[in-house]
Each structure stands twice: as structure tokens, then as C-alpha cells.
Design an enzyme around this catalytic site. Structure first.
Site, PDB file in Angstrom:
ATOM      1  N   HIS B  45       0.954  -1.245   0.112  1.00  0.00           N
ATOM      2  CA  HIS B  45       0.014  -0.143   0.122  1.00  0.00           C
ATOM      3  C   HIS B  45       0.915   1.072  -0.061  1.00  0.00           C
ATOM      4  O   HIS B  45       0.478   2.285  -0.664  1.00  0.00           O
ATOM      5  CB  HIS B  45      -0.908  -0.113   1.248  1.00  0.00           C
ATOM      6  CG  HIS B  45      -1.906   0.894   1.346  1.00  0.00           C
ATOM      7  ND1 HIS B  45      -3.266   0.913   0.604  1.00  0.00           N
ATOM      8  CD2 HIS B  45      -2.085   2.172   1.861  1.00  0.00           C
ATOM      9  CE1 HIS B  45      -3.996   2.050   0.704  1.00  0.00           C
ATOM     10  NE2 HIS B  45      -3.349   2.887   1.471  1.00  0.00           N
ATOM     11  N   HIS B  91     -10.621   2.824  -1.058  1.00  0.00           N
ATOM     12  CA  HIS B  91     -10.587   2.308   0.359  1.00  0.00           C
ATOM     13  C   HIS B  91     -11.340   1.070   0.568  1.00  0.00           C
ATOM     14  O   HIS B  91     -12.497   0.813   0.801  1.00  0.00           O
ATOM     15  CB  HIS B  91     -11.465   3.441   1.200  1.00  0.00           C
ATOM     16  CG  HIS B  91     -10.615   3.879   2.403  1.00  0.00           C
ATOM     17  ND1 HIS B  91     -11.188   4.111   3.686  1.00  0.00           N
ATOM     18  CD2 HIS B  91      -9.495   3.659   2.825  1.00  0.00           C
ATOM     19  CE1 HIS B  91     -10.045   4.343   4.556  1.00  0.00           C
ATOM     20  NE2 HIS B  91      -8.919   4.081   4.015  1.00  0.00           N
TER      21      HIS B  91
END
Lengths: 230, 740
Positions: B45, B91
Site C-alpha cells: 500500500h 478504500h
């Protein structure tokens, strides 16, 4: 017209309101931080929309106890004009300046779309450029706009002609489908007994420009500007 | 005391080889806090370790680009001395675990990426992908995500003006929530994150730090197994009210000369913000965690460094501006604390309770971060389907009514009615009114056109063509409003990159995107990669979502899709009846096969430039691109938007009617104009294919001043708009009502 817009933390439609007021009056509204207390020289005080204090506790409940509200009450008591839109309407109710309550929308969801408002009386500073019974379009954007009061209060509001606007069809009929948040007797806005305080849920300030889809909200602001043209 | 070992490192998501690198850099065993810092900074990430080698292939430059990828958001000049600052970010994992908070904090996070650069956010968009409506989890996820996006965006005071929603079973256990924010700043007042000035104070502002979201970035870098529900504590909790105050306070401080550098605390919180600020500036940073505003007692250094509590920013201040800055944050009732200083050590040193909890050299933390060129396996392109060989089992009118009612094409009003789109008083084209949202810049004649696009089923069938198509469609949607496309942000959602077929999808999609970006002068200025979108080994459709931004010099030039009576309808672009991967094939024939429509970028450019020219010349009353569902669906959407019917001419003799009406060839637009004959001549001169489609109004139902209320097909088959609307508006109401 000298207008002031009160800023509470979390308010977010103050610029929309400022644009509408300036379009109507040619004058820039004064921005008033909630810790100020001086409203001298104003013709109109506006409590704009948004989420004052995040709507925590209850919509408008915390702002209603802010220092500026003492000054707003005194301003109104002295005959000043006060406009509360959306969260501003909720604050006026929480502050006891208008009767009733604004509950969760009947569908329990936030609703942001255009609605139609029927003008219930046209002899006030706010509605003087509309005609009684005329219908205009306004965006609504709220989760808690379901107007509620006991039957006695509703009867009194109606009896004294203090209902300002009702949710209606474009043709002016009152139907359940045209009353998107389930408000009692389709009430979208009400006046104080002296007709100088107006609270309403929808946002006429967001429809004052042909480029944005219409000028349906303009008569409200132009009417105020005309009433205080000095 | 936790024992630090390779197995602990593994549970933090570091491989044995990566842990070996940590040991080599430090020359000793890391502390728990240090291991935490390495593991989040080297997570997929935060480090883009699998994607970085491919991302370099994307074009990022143009004369109007002020800042491309590498900053918190992309920045492009839009005229009048202003810049648009924008980015899209996923998200996904949090939104599956806890849909409301996952989606809400997705919106909050992308807002901070934009206002941290000095821009006032003026618009939000969302690209959403949900599972099969028939799957038991889908309804709850749709409900929570939509409430979360509305709950945050409406309260924080930024209008949600557009986006897209698709349903597919591949997202059953892994919905996608890609949030995009656009802000406006003076072009010469952009704030960056590179720290500078030895001894300068490092300031923490915003909300207090709690134990929420610890290791969120690590969670977002792994697949889900059956225990996904147990990861709920890694999801952050959002507070849009605090964010609103933070926006106002930061913009107020940014109007002064106090800020040297500023960075939001997003994924990996205090760790990534401090490491990136110091790293970019080539300096060191010392933090004293005892001074961090804390929401809970007894937090350890490890917890504070890895917390992803929301609504926090890190600022390097010019010396002597502390008191003035503190007063601004006090006015907005936000925390303000000097928690450290910039040093010349080149290291991050974290102290807590009088002890040094972390001491890491910054250069190797960045330079020796893992970088993988993972094995790739190409997707075999599926066969091209011959439209003549595919019989029409339904008939044209019944197929249209089924298509317009299907979850991927039906009205999104149930969703968009929960998003405040008019806030700010500048939204010229609201959701559904045009192919892109159009938002004017307050106090200027300028306006922005904004869209998000991707067709994941094309990407799965042919990732290269699908990547190119996603970029082309975003460019086309901006063009269809009359805007000049400037740049895009991407949100690359894929499965597990350790599987060669997934990495192959990624590499091919990037190649396709890059090709389209170059051909259309439409560079990538910011983006986000989300990998490991798999649950129990099953990957999502490859979904490189594109967020496009275009500009109008004159806001009044923007056109929408709504038909008006008395106009000619003209199709721009060539038709070949391409049914492979079409929604008609899926919804009517139950087939998801064939090659997706090819993207001819030269034809795309020619058609788009021609259409934009006609719009800006004032000759176009309505314009809609032909996309999912094909030509007849596009016409139906235009008719519904304008409450005006149309009478359509016969279809070309060389194509089956269903292939003409429902094929999904690219680079096509429907234009409604006063003089169709003149448009055909102009198109021919420009070398752009064009075809007369029919006239608006007319037909049997309605009539009078507004014209007909039927969509009348060749052969006088009339579909009333009322019937069309009933089909169009049915799905969401029925789907969500079933939840009671």
C-alpha cells in the site's frame, strides 16, 4: 440591505447564502463568527445551512447555546428580521425562536434533491415578490427536516397564518409523494408571530442563477433586498 | 515484552528476505516500533513495490501540468492563475469490513490529500463496484457505503457531484470504493511535503490519536480470508465535523507565510507522514511522542506510530510562527502540538517516556525498499464475435426495457439523492444531467468537468484494450460536455500481484492506458494502486478506474444529455455492431464472452475534437457518448433526461438491427442539433463518420407544446417514456426496500 451571516463551526452553506444575498442586493454580507455579539446596524441576520457542531447531540442543539444566539434573540426581539435555512432553521427551533421540532426524515435517509414549495402567504418581507399559492423549486439537502409539532401548535400556526411554505407538486397539490421528508401538514417553513423570523428546510439560495438550473429562489432574496432598500 | 523475530515480521507482512534487509540496514534486531515502521513503509500500500516498475510507463507531463505523480495529489493549471488539485484513492478493504466507516474515511482521506496542497475542495466523486445484487452481503454493503459517502461528504461541506456504480459477482467479497476529490488553489501557492530547515518545529494538528486503524496499510496489502470480519479493529473511524474545521484552519494558516511543508496523516499515519516529509527533504526528524495529543491513555510508541486515526496533519513551521499558528487552531477548537523538530541526522528518531523507541536511517528505508518485477502471464485475447452469427432472442423494444432496468444501467437516483450535489452553489451539471459533472469556479467564468470511468468486463477480457478504453471513455465523457480534457488520476484495483495472470493484467492495462494517454494528450498526474483485492483466492475483475478532469473557459458552454423537442439526432462515429462483451450479450443472451470493442485512438481523437468544436460553437443542444448498452440505451437516457421522445430512422441494411442498436463500438456520440444536415456536412469535411438517426418530439403519446413522449423505433414501434421510466427507476427502490 445590510445582511449578516452567522458562522458556527461546521456550517457549510455560508458562501452559497452570501452569493444569493449579493446577487439580490449588490452588497456583500458581513460574516459573523459565533463568538461575536454585535449585530448593530444589520437589517437581516441569516443562520445558514450546514452541520453546526457536526449535528452532534441533536441538530442545532449546541449552536442554539452559542454566545451569538443571545444577540440574535435580542435582535429579533427588537424587530429585526432573521432567516434560518436548513441547519439554521433547526437552530432557531432549538433556540425556542420558532415552535416545533425537526425529526429524522420519514424515510430515515438523507435526501438531496429538488422539491417544490407552495407559497402560503405573500405579505411578508421574505415572500413579497411571490404570489400566494405560487409554486417554486428549491434544492433540499437534509437528514432531519421532518417538521413536527403537536396538533394544537399546528392548528395555531395555520390559524394565525404562520405557515410560510408547504411541500407540494409542481401544480401546487399537497400529496404524500410531494412531501419528501414526511413533514406534518407538509410544512417546509414557518414564520414567527410578527412575521419577521422565517425558518425553512430547503435551499432557495442554491437556485438563484439560470446557469445552475433556475432562479426560483431569487424572489426571496430580491424581496428582502427591496424591503430594506435604503 | 514481545520478542522480535522473523515470524513476527512475517505476521506484519514482511517476507523473510525483507526482514533480512531490515536487519542489514539497522545492523541489529529492530525494536517493535521499528519493525512496525518498516512493515508499513514497505507494505504494498505504501511502497508500491509490485507496481512501481510498471507505473513508470505512464505519461505524466504536459505544458499545463504543475505537479505530476509523487505529491499528495496532481496539480494542473486551469487558467485565471488557478490550479486544479485532484486525486482518486481506494478504500476497498475497509469498506468490505465496515462499509459505513470504510467509505466515510475514504472520502476524508482523499479530501486531506487535496487540501494539504493548499486547495479548497470543491467536488467529490466516487467510483463504486459492488457484488452481485443476489449475493446476501451486497445490500448491506451498498447501504453502508452510500450512507458513509453521504454522511461524510454532506457534513464536511463538499458537494458529491458524480461517479459510477457497477455490480458484478467478482466483487462479492471485495467491493471497490474509489473516492476522488478536486480542489482549487492559486497556481503559485501550492504546498508540498518536503521538510526543510534544521531545527524547525514539527507540528501536529487536528484530532487526537487513538488506537484505531493500527496496521490498516498492512491489512490493505493482503488478501481476505474467512476471518475478514475479525479485522474490524483495523478500520478507522471518521469525523467529518473535525475535518471541516481542519480544512478551514489549514486554509487560514496557508494564507500566511508560516508553512514550510505540510502532509496529511493518511495510511500508516504518523509514520508515513514523518518519514516522507523528512525523506523528501533529505533531512532528519526527531519526534517526542509524549507530546502527541492522545485520545486514550497508556498508548505505546508502536501504537502511536501506526495509528490511522483520522483528521490529522503534520506541519513543518517557519521558526517564530508557532504562536500565530497555534491561535488559528485554537480558534477552530483543534489540537495543536509541537511534537518534534527537523534535524540534520538523516534519521528518524522517535522518543517516548524518555526512551528511544526507534532510530532508523531514512535513506535506506526509502532506497532499499523492496521493488519487484513480478512474473507476468498475458491474458489470451478472446475471439472476435460476428454480429451476424448472434441471433436476437428478444426483439429490440423488450431488450431495451430489460437493459435500461438492469443494475448496471438503471437510474442511480436512489444513490445520488443521498449525496448533496448543490452545496457551494456552483454545480452546473448535477449527477445524470450530463456525461460529466460540471462545477463552476466561484467568482470566475471557468468551470471544471469531472468524471470517473472504467469498464471492468472489457479489462478482464483484454486488459490492454480495457486500459485504453477506460482512459478513452473518461476523455470522451469530458468531451461530450464540451470540456477540454486536461489530465487524469487513476485508481488501479487488481487482485494478488504474486499471481502471474494478475500481474499480467496489470502490466497490459498500464500499456493500454499509456497508449491512450499519449494519443489523447491526457497525462496521469496522480493515482493510487490497490492490489490483493481477493477473497478466498478469487480476484475482482481488473478495474483501472480513471478520474478525468477537463476545463471550460466559459461555464455557460457546458451541454447536458437532455433532449428538447424539434431537434435532429445525429450519430458521430462508426458503427460495426460490436456485440462482444456488450451488456446486451450479458443481459439478453446470458453470455459474457467475446473480444471487447477495440479502441481506435486516432478515430477517438478526431471524433472528440470535432464534437467539442461543434459544442463550443454553440450548435449542439444535447450530447451523450455511446457507452454501456449501446446506441439505443444512449438515446433512451437522453429522452428520459429531457422528458422528450424521438422518432428514429431505419437502421443500416448491412447490420442486424440488434447489433446496430446495442453494439458497444467506441468513439461515438449522439448529438441533438437544430440542423442535422449541416452537421453531416461538417462531419464529412472533418473526416468523421456521421449518420442521421431521427428527430426529437413527435410520436403518438403526448404531443402539444412539449412534443411526443414516445421513443418510436423504426416500424412505428413506440415505447412510451412512462414505461421506459418505470423500468429505469425500478431496481434500486425494490432492491433496497427488501432490506426492511
Amino acid at each position: 440591505m445590510k445582511a449578516g451571516i452567522v458562522l458556527f463551526p461546521g456550517i457549510n452553506r455560508e458562501r452559497d447564502m452570501a452569493i444569493a444575498l449579493r446577487r439580490a442586493s449588490g452588497r456583500v454580507a458581513r460574516m459573523i463568527w459565533h463568538q461575536e455579539t454585535d449585530l448593530a446596524g444589520l437589517d437581516l441576520v441569516v443562520l445558514p445551512g450546514g452541520f453546526s457542531y457536526g449535528d452532534y447531540l441533536r441538530c442545532g442543539a449546541m449552536a442554539a447555546h452559542s454566545p451569538i444566539m443571545r444577540a440574535v434573540r435580542a435582535f429579533a426581539a427588537a424587530g429585526g428580521h432573521v432567516l434560518g435555512v436548513c441547519n439554521g432553521f433547526q437552530i432557531l427551533i432549538e433556540a425556542g425562536m420558532l415552535p416545533g421540532a425537526l425529526l429524522r426524515n420519514a424515510g430515515l435517509r438523507f435526501l438531496a434533491r429538488d422539491c417544490h414549495l407552495r407559497v402560503e402567504r405573500a405579505d411578508t418581507a421574505f415572500t413579497r415578490l411571490y404570489q400566494k399559492g405560487v409554486v417554486f423549486r428549491a434544492p433540499m439537502a437534509h437528514g432531519d427536516g421532518n417538521y413536527f409539532a403537536d396538533a394544537e401548535t399546528l392548528d395555531r400556526l395555520e390559524g394565525e397564518g404562520l405557515v410560510a411554505f408547504r411541500y407540494a407538486t409542481p401544480a401546487g397539490e399537497l400529496t404524500p409523494e410531494a412531501n419528501p421528508n414526511g413533514s406534518a401538514r407538509a410544512i417546509a417553513g414557518i414564520f414567527s408571530p410578527n412575521l419577521r423570523i422565517l425558518g425553512l428546510m430547503p435551499h432557495p439560495e442554491d437556485l438563484v442563477d439560470p446557469l445552475l438550473g433556475g432562479e426560483d429562489g431569487m424572489p426571496l432574496f430580491a424581496g428582502l433586498a427591496g424591503a430594506f432598500a435604503a | 515484552m514481545t520478542e522480535i523475530s522473523e515470524s513476527l515480521a512475517r505476521s506484519f507482512g514482511l517476507s523473510a528476505e525483507e526482514y533480512g534487509r531490515v536487519l542489514a540496514i539497522l545492523g541489529r534486531t529492530p525494536s517493535l516500533t521499528e519493525l512496525g515502521i518498516f512493515s508499513v513503509m514497505w507494505s504494498e500500500h505504501c511502497s508500491y513495490k509490485s507496481s512501481r516498475v510498471w507505473l513508470r510507463e505512464l505519461p505524466t507531463a504536459a505544458p499545463w501540468v504543475i505537479h505530476g505523480p509523487g505529491e499528495n495529489a496532481g496539480v494542473v493549471a486551469i487558467g485565471d492563475g488557478l490550479a486544479a488539485v485532484f486525486k482518486m484513492e481506494s478504500h476497498n478493504h475497509p469498506s468490505f469490513i465496515e462499509p459505513y466507516q470504510g467509505a466515510a474515511t475514504g472520502v476524508g482521506g482523499i479530501l486531506r490529500d487535496v487540501f494539504t496542497m493548499g486547495a479548497r475542495p470543491i467536488a467529490n466523486l466516487n467510483a463504486l463496484r459492488f457484488g452481485d445484487p443476489a449475493h446476501p452481503a451486497t445490500r448491506r454493503i451498498v447501504d453502508g457505503v452510500v450512507r458513509g459517502i453521504g454522511g461524510y461528504g454532506n457534513c464536511v461541506g463538499v458537494p458529491t457531484v458524480g461517479g459510477e456504480v457497477d455490480f458484478h459477482r467478482s466483487y462479492n467479497g471485495n467491493p471497490l470504493v474509489n473516492a476522488m476529490t478536486v480542489g482549487i488553489a492559486p497556481a503559485d501557492r501550492i504546498f508540498l511535503s518536503a521538510a526543510a530547515g534544521i531545527g524547525n518545529p514539527v507540528v501536529y494538528v487536528g484530532a487526537k490519536t487513538g488506537r484505531d486503524g493500527i496496521h490498516g496499510a498492512t491489512m490493505a496489502s493482503a488478501e481476505f480470508a474467512e476471518d475478514a470480519e475479525e479485522k474490524r479493529p483495523t478500520v478507522q473511524v471518521g469525523d467529518p465535523f473535525t475535518e471541516k474545521l481542519l480544512i478551514e484552519a489549514c486554509l487560514e494558516l496557508m494564507a500566511t507565510d508560516a508553512i514550510i511543508a505540510i502532509q496529511d496523516m493518511g495510511a500508516a499515519g504518523l509514520t508515513s507522514s514523518s518519514v516522507e516529509m523528512a525523506g523528501k527533504g533529505g533531512v532528519g526528524i526527531a519526534l517526542d511522542l509524549d507530546r502527541v495529543p492522545q485520545r486514550e491513555t497508556g498508548m505505546s510508541a508502536y501504537e502511536m506510530m501506526l495509528s490511522e486515526s483520522q483528521e490529522r496533519m503534520l506541519i513543518v513551521l517557519r521558526p517564530g510562527r508557532e504562536a500565530m499558528a497555534a491561535a488559528i487552531f485554537r480558534k477552530w477548537e483543534l489540537d495543536f502540538a509541537i511534537i518534534g523538530e527537523i534535524t540534520d541526522s538523516g534519521r528518524i528518531v522517535v522518543r517516548h517516556g524518555g526512551r528511544v523507541e526507534a532510530d532508523i536511517p531514512l535513506a535506506p528505508l526509502a532506497d532499499q525498499a523492496p521493488l519487484y518485477r513480478r512474473p507476468i502471464a498475458e491474458t489470451k485475447p478472446p475471439p472476435v464475435l460476428d454480429p451476424v452469427a448472434i441471433a436476437d432472442p428478444a426483439g429490440i423494444a423488450p431488450a431495451l426495457l430489460r437493459l435500461i432496468a438492469c443494475p448496471d444501467l438503471c437510474s442511480r437516483a436512489w444513490i445520488t439523492d443521498q449525496y448533496d450535489a448543490t452545496l457551494g452553489g456552483q454545480t452546473i451539471k448535477r449527477p445524470g444531467a450530463a456525461d460529466a459533472a460540471v462545477v463552476r469556479i466561484e467568482g470566475h467564468d471557468l468551470a471544471l468537468a469531472l468524471t470517473t470511468d472504467c469498464t471492468p468486463r472489457y479489462c478482464a477480457a483484454d486488459p490492454y484494450a480495457g486500459g485504453a478504453q477506460a482512459v478513452a471513455e473518461a476523455w470522451r465523457n469530458l468531451t461530450a460536455t464540451g470540456a477540454r480534457p486536461l489530465a487524469l488520476t487513476d485508481n488501479l484495483n487488481f487482485g494478488n500481484p504474486e499471481k502471474p495472470e494478475i500481474m499480467g493484467q496489470f502490466a497490459a492495462a498500464i500499456r493500454g492506458m499509456a497508449e491512450a494517454c499519449r494519443a489523447l494528450d491526457f497525462p496521469v498526474v496522480s493515482g493510487n494502486v490497490s492490489l490483493y483485492n481477493e477473497t478466498e483466492g478469487s480476484a475482482i475483475l481488473p478495474t483501472p478506474a480513471i478520474g478525468g478532469l477537463g476545463v471550460f473557459d466559459h461555464a455557460a458552454d457546458a451541454v447536458g444529455i437532455a433532449l428538447a423537442p424539434g431537434l435532429d439526432l445525429v450519430l458521430i462515429g462508426a458503427s460495426s455492431g460490436w456485440l462482444g462483451q456488450s451488456l446486451w450479450l450479458r443481459e439478453i443472451c446470458g453470455r459474457e464472452d467475446g473480444a471487447p470493442p477495440p479502441v481506435d485512438l486516432a478515430a477517438e481523437r478526431r471524433a472528440g475534437d470535432f464534437v467539442r468544436g461543434e459544442i463550443l460553437a454553440g450548435r449542439v443542444k444535447a450530447c451523450h457518448d455511446v457507452a454501456d448498452g449501446g446506441l439505443l440505451v444512449a438515446l433512451a437516457e437522453m429522452a428520459l433526461a429531457g422528458e422528450t421522445g424521438a422518432v428514429l430512422d431505419p437502421t443500416p441494411p448491412d447490420l442486424p438491427a440488434h447489433a446496430f442498436w446495442f453494439g458497444e463500438e467506441q468513439a461515438r456520440y449522439v448529438l441533438a442539433v437544430a440542423d442535422g444536415a449541416a452537421l453531416l456536412v461538417a462531419a464529412e469535411t472533418a473526416g468523421v463518420p456521421a449518420r442521421f438517426l431521427g428527430k426529437t418530439g413527435g410520436g403518438k403519446t403526448g404531443g402539444g407544446k412539449t412534443g411526443g413522449r414516445d421513443l418510436t423505433l423504426p416500424g412505428a414501434v413506440a415505447i412510451s417514456l412512462a414505461e421506459l421510466r418505470a423500468a429505469y427507476e425500478r431496481f434500486f427502490t425494490e432492491f433496497m426496500a427488501a432490506s426492511r
